[in-house]
Write a protein that holds these residues in place. Structure first.
Motif, PDB file in Angstrom:
ATOM      1  N   GLU A  41       0.848  -1.186   0.000  1.00 37.47           N
ATOM      2  CA  GLU A  41       0.000   0.000   0.000  1.00 37.47           C
ATOM      3  C   GLU A  41       0.882   1.234   0.000  1.00 37.47           C
ATOM      4  N   THR A  42       0.464   2.254  -0.742  1.00 41.24           N
ATOM      5  CA  THR A  42       1.243   3.480  -0.852  1.00 41.24           C
ATOM      6  C   THR A  42       0.311   4.632  -1.180  1.00 41.24           C
ATOM      7  N   ASP A  43       0.727   5.843  -0.860  1.00 42.12           N
ATOM      8  CA  ASP A  43      -0.086   7.001  -1.231  1.00 42.12           C
ATOM      9  C   ASP A  43      -0.026   7.241  -2.734  1.00 42.12           C
ATOM     10  N   LEU A  44       1.195   7.181  -3.266  1.00 40.69           N
ATOM     11  CA  LEU A  44       1.409   7.491  -4.679  1.00 40.69           C
ATOM     12  C   LEU A  44       2.230   6.393  -5.326  1.00 40.69           C
ATOM     13  N   LEU A  45       1.759   5.908  -6.454  1.00 43.70           N
ATOM     14  CA  LEU A  45       2.506   4.958  -7.265  1.00 43.70           C
ATOM     15  C   LEU A  45       2.915   5.654  -8.554  1.00 43.70           C
ATOM     16  N   ILE A  46       4.218   5.662  -8.830  1.00 45.37           N
ATOM     17  CA  ILE A  46       4.750   6.251 -10.051  1.00 45.37           C
ATOM     18  C   ILE A  46       5.200   5.128 -10.974  1.00 45.37           C
ATOM     19  N   VAL A  47       4.673   5.120 -12.181  1.00 41.31           N
ATOM     20  CA  VAL A  47       5.031   4.101 -13.172  1.00 41.31           C
ATOM     21  C   VAL A  47       6.077   4.699 -14.103  1.00 41.31           C
ATOM     22  N   GLY A  48       7.331   4.313 -13.907  1.00 41.34           N
ATOM     23  CA  GLY A  48       8.429   4.855 -14.689  1.00 41.34           C
ATOM     24  C   GLY A  48       9.430   5.548 -13.792  1.00 41.34           C
TER      25      GLY A  48
END
Length: 333
Positions: A14-21
């Motif tokens: 679980e995370t607040d923000l997921l960045i793809v790249g």
């Protein structure tokens, strides 16, 4: 590597923000997420941080990043990783995002290794998407025996005979930078016109690199490791050059198929976004080279501004009491 790295045994996160790249825009986005008090995870299909910069031109001088008169790609990535470390990001490298489900509370993303990430918001900074090198037809079976598609470090080529195949920026950048340390450099291109920056072409043509045009590498020779290559010209003549290393700089095939199945609104190869970097999917933003809007300019420096915009607009979804404008980082606490 600063920040936490999760091993393949991880199945849920679980995370607040997921960045793809995890290229420059993604790394700067990780820093900015930490500045806004968010937990952040980055996923990238490549095994190292830095995206295309690390994979394609780590030693190339980058001249258009604000604050740097001249910075090598590798050095820029190192600085971005150090900056991002303040956010203590989780890095999920060598993994590809495959499935996305969006609901009112967040985004659930499945990765190809079985990991499931639950995030309140997602920012896509995937550049050209997942990419693989175009193969060298004569190179089948020669990988790990002298044939490579990237040149992440120049030092190991000292004293070697190197053959580079291609006519674009990567081919000429590598030829130019390897020339002072390699025993010999031969550049082979199937046409007599090049796609590389003219200044680099001129520098290579005026140096000691042998440039053979209207020709193709048709065979790699050697017992356990490549020792030479056969080059066939347009008139059928075959010439042989010594080579302990062959660099196939033939470009890359971008794969956006997984993202196109998520329901994102694409304009050919790019994701449409609004002025807040929002996509058509709720809670999903995008920034950097992957995006498209009127007046779009694809520069690293532009990507930095876009991902900061995305993070600040995403912050109010993570914490509804937050404001889009974060204040200045130079302000005292």
């Amino acid at each position: 590597m600063d920040g936490a790295s999760l091993d393949g045994s991880t199945t849920e996160l679980e995370t607040d923000l997921l960045i793809v790249g995890a290229g420059p825009a993604g790394l700067y986005g990780a820093y900015y997420a930490g500045f806004r008090g968010m937990s952040v995870t980055l996923v990238d299909s490549l095994p190292e941080l830095g995206g295309q910069v690390s994979a394609l031109y780590p030693e190339k001088a980058i001249l258009d990043v604000a604050g740097f008169v001249n910075v090598k790609g590798r050095e820029l990535v190192e600085q971005l990783v150090a900056q991002a470390s303040s956010a203590r990001p989780n890095y999920l490298l060598g993994r590809t995002a495959t499935k996305v489900v969006v609901d009112d509370d967040g985004v659930t993303m499945g990765l190809d290794d079985g990991t499931v990430v639950r995030s309140k918001v997602v920012i896509i900074t995937a550049g050209i998407g997942k990419f693989t090198a175009r193969p060298l037809p004569a190179g089948e079976g020669w990988e790990d025996r002298g044939l490579v598609f990237f040149v992440p470090s120049f030092a190991e080529y000292a004293g070697r005979d190197v053959v580079i195949v291609g006519g674009g920026d990567s081919a000429f950048d590598w030829a130019y930078n390897l020339e002072p340390i390699a025993s010999s450099i031969t550049l082979v291109h199937r046409r007599d016109q090049f796609r590389a920056h003219q200044a680099t072409v001129d520098a290579v043509l005026s140096g000691r690199t042998e440039v053979i045009t209207k020709a193709q590498v048709t065979a790699l020779n050697g017992e356990h490791h490549v020792e030479s290559v056969d080059i066939t010209t347009a008139d059928g003549e075959v010439v042989t050059r010594p080579a302990q290393s062959v660099v196939a700089a033939l470009g890359f095939v971008a794969d956006l198929s997984a993202m196109k199945e998520w329901g994102l609104d694409f304009d050919k190869r790019h994701i449409k976004v609004d002025t807040a970097m929002r996509t058509n999917l709720p809670r999903v933003f995008a920034a950097g080279d992957i995006t498209e809007y009127e007046g779009k300019v694809r520069l690293i420096s532009v990507g930095f501004g876009e991902v900061a915009t995305a993070v600040n607009n995403a912050a109010v979804l993570v914490d509804p009491s937050a404001h889009v404008f974060p204040g200045h980082s130079s302000e005292g606490s």
